[in-house]
Enzyme design. Structure first.
Site, PDB file in Angstrom:
ATOM      1  N   ASP A  10       0.875  -1.179   0.000  1.00 44.53           N
ATOM      2  CA  ASP A  10       0.000   0.000   0.000  1.00 44.53           C
ATOM      3  C   ASP A  10       0.911   1.228   0.000  1.00 44.53           C
ATOM      4  O   ASP A  10       2.120   1.115   0.213  1.00 44.53           O
ATOM      5  CB  ASP A  10      -0.902  -0.002   1.245  1.00 44.53           C
ATOM      6  CG  ASP A  10      -1.795   1.232   1.312  1.00 44.53           C
ATOM      7  OD1 ASP A  10      -2.410   1.571   0.283  1.00 44.53           O
ATOM      8  OD2 ASP A  10      -1.860   1.883   2.365  1.00 44.53           O
ATOM      9  N   SER A  11       0.292   2.397  -0.174  1.00 45.33           N
ATOM     10  CA  SER A  11       1.062   3.626  -0.109  1.00 45.33           C
ATOM     11  C   SER A  11       1.511   3.943   1.319  1.00 45.33           C
ATOM     12  O   SER A  11       2.376   4.789   1.505  1.00 45.33           O
ATOM     13  CB  SER A  11       0.213   4.787  -0.640  1.00 45.33           C
ATOM     14  OG  SER A  11      -0.973   4.890   0.134  1.00 45.33           O
ATOM     15  N   CYS A  73      -4.449  -1.449  -1.834  1.00 47.88           N
ATOM     16  CA  CYS A  73      -4.503  -0.008  -2.062  1.00 47.88           C
ATOM     17  C   CYS A  73      -5.597   0.242  -3.090  1.00 47.88           C
ATOM     18  O   CYS A  73      -5.510  -0.248  -4.224  1.00 47.88           O
ATOM     19  CB  CYS A  73      -3.148   0.469  -2.590  1.00 47.88           C
ATOM     20  SG  CYS A  73      -3.136   2.217  -3.015  1.00 47.88           S
ATOM     21  N   GLU A 151      -2.458   8.977   8.443  1.00 51.19           N
ATOM     22  CA  GLU A 151      -0.986   8.937   8.479  1.00 51.19           C
ATOM     23  C   GLU A 151      -0.436   9.865   9.565  1.00 51.19           C
ATOM     24  O   GLU A 151       0.665   9.665  10.051  1.00 51.19           O
ATOM     25  CB  GLU A 151      -0.404   9.313   7.107  1.00 51.19           C
ATOM     26  CG  GLU A 151      -0.704   8.300   6.001  1.00 51.19           C
ATOM     27  CD  GLU A 151       0.140   7.011   6.068  1.00 51.19           C
ATOM     28  OE1 GLU A 151       1.260   7.045   6.590  1.00 51.19           O
ATOM     29  OE2 GLU A 151      -0.360   5.966   5.592  1.00 51.19           O
ATOM     30  N   CYS A 185     -10.910   3.187   0.020  1.00 56.65           N
ATOM     31  CA  CYS A 185      -9.486   3.411   0.284  1.00 56.65           C
ATOM     32  C   CYS A 185      -9.161   2.588   1.523  1.00 56.65           C
ATOM     33  O   CYS A 185      -9.905   2.643   2.514  1.00 56.65           O
ATOM     34  CB  CYS A 185      -9.229   4.893   0.538  1.00 56.65           C
ATOM     35  SG  CYS A 185      -7.589   5.220   1.226  1.00 56.65           S
ATOM     36  N   HIS A 187      -7.071   2.931   3.770  1.00 52.51           N
ATOM     37  CA  HIS A 187      -6.826   3.689   5.003  1.00 52.51           C
ATOM     38  C   HIS A 187      -8.120   3.906   5.808  1.00 52.51           C
ATOM     39  O   HIS A 187      -8.078   4.071   7.022  1.00 52.51           O
ATOM     40  CB  HIS A 187      -6.246   5.069   4.695  1.00 52.51           C
ATOM     41  CG  HIS A 187      -4.775   5.102   4.428  1.00 52.51           C
ATOM     42  ND1 HIS A 187      -4.204   4.520   3.322  1.00 52.51           N
ATOM     43  CD2 HIS A 187      -3.759   5.661   5.134  1.00 52.51           C
ATOM     44  CE1 HIS A 187      -2.887   4.735   3.351  1.00 52.51           C
ATOM     45  NE2 HIS A 187      -2.593   5.427   4.445  1.00 52.51           N
TER      46      HIS A 187
HETATM   47  N1  DGL Z   1      -4.602   3.101   0.975  1.00 57.20           N
HETATM   48  C1  DGL Z   1      -4.565   3.875  -0.255  1.00 57.20           C
HETATM   49  C2  DGL Z   1      -5.825   3.586  -1.031  1.00 57.20           C
HETATM   50  O1  DGL Z   1      -6.464   2.599  -0.736  1.00 57.20           O
HETATM   51  C3  DGL Z   1      -4.259   5.261   0.140  1.00 57.20           C
HETATM   52  C4  DGL Z   1      -4.261   6.202  -0.933  1.00 57.20           C
HETATM   53  C5  DGL Z   1      -3.247   7.261  -0.939  1.00 57.20           C
HETATM   54  O2  DGL Z   1      -2.074   6.984  -0.751  1.00 57.20           O
HETATM   55  O3  DGL Z   1      -3.670   8.367  -1.260  1.00 57.20           O
HETATM   56  O4  DGL Z   1      -6.220   4.259  -1.945  1.00 57.20           O
END
Ligand code: DGL
Length: 268
Positions: A10-11, A73, A151, A185, A187
């Protein structure tokens, strides 16, 4: 039988929502987790940049000899749906399983979808939902403040800053009568208690990390790729910025300590 670890990326912290579910349904499986904390967010970036980042993330996991890759992600899954095609191991993402879960849970046929700007503008969830059930009404809304809130650690249930943002983003979906809300998302489930408070008791939240993890578990089992009985579980976490903040929020969310290591993703 395959004793290699499962790769999850993931990011940033969001993919931990999938890891949490994997710990529950596949407690013996080893996991290599990659969170690109130095380059988060992905959701405000161009499609080309997201694809380049995702290719590097997958190359990192491939170098760790994973038996499957989960793009935990929403942004990668919806803007780079084909990105896993060339991998030598099975690839899973979040959109299909999450859309199927949502379509099966709505009573009124009104499904809300929240995600990053990239995810919502890709239209991937709307297409997947209408492909499953053409009569569904889909209400999609980007919530760009949620990822930085997570975050930055605004994750306590009912945190007033997260609550204010949630009220602003979600009130129109609540008022339009959505009875299912896709947390598109990964997150966002970290804020699920706050989101649930704002949406009210009649709305089912669909956690995209969780649904993707369940689909992965089913896929590995069907392919005979689960690990053997006597293999000790290992979990490794890698990030691209200082790991302390990641470790602290991960511990809060997963309920156990993690010890992430920082790596240079540009080497991949
Ligand atoms: N967890 C990522 C997603 O599902 C986060 C997105 C991001 O980095 O903006 O889209």
């Amino acid at each position: 039988m395959d004793n290699r670890p499962i790769g999850v990326f993931d990011s940033g912290l969001g993919g931990l929502t999938a890891v949490k579910e994997l710990e529950r349904v596949l407690p013996r499986e080893s996991v290599v987790y990659f969170g690109d904390t130095g380059r988060v967010p992905y959701g405000t970036r161009s499609r080309e940049t997201v694809r380049r980042y995702a290719r590097q993330d997958m190359a990192f996991l491939a170098a760790h000899h994973v038996k499957a890759v989960l793009a935990a992600c929403g942004t990668v899954s919806s803007t780079a749906a084909d990105i896993g095609a060339g991998l030598p191991v099975p690839y899973f993402d979040v959109v299909g399983p999450t859309a199927r879960a949502a379509a099966s849970r709505t009573q009124r046929g009104i499904v809300g979808v929240i995600g990053t700007s990239a995810t919502i503008h890709s239209g991937a969830y709307s297409r997947a939902l209408r492909g499953l059930s053409p009569d569904l009404q889909v209400l999609a809304k980007p919530c760009p403040l949620f990822v930085p809130l997570v975050e930055s650690g605004f994750v306590e249930p009912g945190d007033p800053v997260a609550r204010l943002a949630a009220e602003r983003y979600l009130a129109p979906l609540r008022e339009a009568g959505a009875d299912v809300l896709i947390l598109g998302c990964t997150h966002y489930p970290i804020l699920s208690q706050t989101i649930a408070q704002v949406m009210g008791p009649g709305v089912a939240l669909v956690d995209s990390g969780r649904e993707a993890a369940l689909a992965l578990a089913e896929g590995l089992e069907a392919a005979g790729l689960l690990c053997g009985p006597d293999v000790p579980r290992q979990a490794e976490y890698y990030v691209t910025d200082a790991p302390e903040g990641f470790d602290a929020i991960a511990e809060l969310f997963l309920g156990h300590t993690v010890d992430a290591r920082q790596i240079d993703i540009e080497a991949y």
